[in-house]
Design an enzyme around this catalytic site. Structure first.
Site, PDB file in Angstrom:
ATOM      1  N   GLN A 105       0.824  -1.206   0.000  1.00  0.00           N
ATOM      2  CA  GLN A 105       0.000   0.000   0.000  1.00  0.00           C
ATOM      3  C   GLN A 105       0.869   1.271   0.000  1.00  0.00           C
ATOM      4  O   GLN A 105       0.509   2.287   0.588  1.00  0.00           O
ATOM      5  CB  GLN A 105      -0.938   0.000   1.210  1.00  0.00           C
ATOM      6  CG  GLN A 105      -2.071  -1.014   1.119  1.00  0.00           C
ATOM      7  CD  GLN A 105      -3.071  -0.685   0.019  1.00  0.00           C
ATOM      8  OE1 GLN A 105      -3.156   0.458  -0.439  1.00  0.00           O
ATOM      9  NE2 GLN A 105      -3.843  -1.679  -0.407  1.00  0.00           N
ATOM     10  N   SER A 106       1.980   1.211  -0.697  1.00  0.00           N
ATOM     11  CA  SER A 106       2.932   2.319  -0.718  1.00  0.00           C
ATOM     12  C   SER A 106       2.339   3.592  -1.310  1.00  0.00           C
ATOM     13  O   SER A 106       1.843   3.607  -2.440  1.00  0.00           O
ATOM     14  CB  SER A 106       4.167   1.906  -1.530  1.00  0.00           C
ATOM     15  OG  SER A 106       4.961   3.016  -1.845  1.00  0.00           O
ATOM     16  N   ASN A 107       2.416   4.684  -0.543  1.00  0.00           N
ATOM     17  CA  ASN A 107       2.010   5.989  -1.071  1.00  0.00           C
ATOM     18  C   ASN A 107       2.941   6.427  -2.200  1.00  0.00           C
ATOM     19  O   ASN A 107       2.502   7.009  -3.194  1.00  0.00           O
ATOM     20  CB  ASN A 107       2.038   7.041   0.037  1.00  0.00           C
ATOM     21  CG  ASN A 107       0.964   6.842   1.075  1.00  0.00           C
ATOM     22  OD1 ASN A 107      -0.142   6.415   0.764  1.00  0.00           O
ATOM     23  ND2 ASN A 107       1.285   7.129   2.330  1.00  0.00           N
TER      24      ASN A 107
END
Length: 287
Positions: A105-107
């Site tokens: 879920q990397s920004n």
């Protein structure tokens, strides 16, 4: 390239998605040989500074938040400042796709995918996940949904594989695979944190110069995960004479790792003891 004053650099709204000539702050003249020449206008800057009243803060302490979460709808967050410089180099060098790496879920990965699509580039995201997710389709939730909506190619690896192989080697392996397919990939490290990306937060210090003038700000606190934000802020604060202490709160690794890694980023920006003295984060605390 000649330096511009803060007022001149920020006068008027930026035409979004346009390539800009980059002019470094006057106080960064010592870095001129390493300064980037261009950046893309991807973020809505300056971001506002809001007073904050969390519980438990002593009455004689004032706290403010620099709202980089308001830098743009799909690109909100600190990664946008780095991507402005990184993607300008990718386009200038004729790359047709970008590769980067991070958590499931990397920004940063989401922002990279969106920015690349804006500029007509394909994106490939290496996402670290549990074995269960890596061995199946990780789904359509959160940042993963947004990345897929803009056509990002998802490559999952297990946490064990990520630890065993390392992020740089995983990027290199995928880059070689894409080149064999006739692509010309541009690799972006975890968090966009290399020397070029760190210019985004040296530039953020120029933005703060105007915002905090005469406010008596004494300390700046930020999270430190991949190091680029801390490197750019530390260097900018050292050169500008803004007079604030920087406190980087490490979310991984340990202080020795970050001091060594940030030292390499600063050297790549042209900041050596011979050119500018000894810039550094005053404190790195692990959580």
């Amino acid at each position: 390239m000649a330096a511009h004053s803060p007022a001149a650099q920020q006068a008027g709204p930026r035409p979004m998605l346009q390539l800009e000539d980059y002019s470094f702050p006057r106080w960064a003249n010592a870095l001129s040989a390493h300064a980037p020449k261009h950046r893309y206008a991807l973020g809505i800057f300056p971001t506002p500074l809001h007073k904050w009243h969390p519980p438990g803060v002593p009455d004689n302490v004032e706290m403010y938040i620099k709202r980089d979460d308001l830098s743009g709808m799909q690109l909100s967050g600190n990664k946008v400042r780095k991507l402005e410089f990184l993607l300008a180099e990718a386009v200038a060098q004729g790359h047709d796709c970008v590769i980067t790496i991070g958590g499931i879920q990397s920004n940063h990965c989401r922002a990279t995918a969106v920015a690349a699509r804006y500029l007509g580039l394909d994106s490939h995201l290496i996402l670290r996940a549990s074995r269960e997710l890596a061995d199946s389709d990780p789904g359509l939730t959160g940042n993963l949904l947004l990345a897929r909506m803009v056509g990002a190619h998802i490559h999952t690896v297990t946490k064990e594989e990520y630890t065993r192989t390392g992020s740089e080697a995983l990027l290199q392996q995928l880059s070689e695979k894409l080149r064999r397919q006739g692509k010309k990939p541009y690799s972006i490290p975890v968090g966009g944190s290399n020397s070029l990306g760190s210019w985004g937060y040296l530039e953020a210090v120029r933005e703060l110069e105007t915002q905090v003038a005469n406010m008596g700000i004494t300390d700046i606190v930020l999270a430190c995960g991949s190091g680029g934000t801390a490197a750019g802020m530390a260097l900018g604060l050292h050169l500008s004479g803004l007079g604030c202490k920087l406190h980087a709160m490490g979310v991984c690794d340990d202080p020795d790792y970050f001091y060594n890694y940030l030292g390499g980023l600063l050297e790549g920006m042209g900041a050596t003891q011979e050119t500018i003295g000894q810039p550094q984060c005053r404190h790195v605390l692990t959580m």
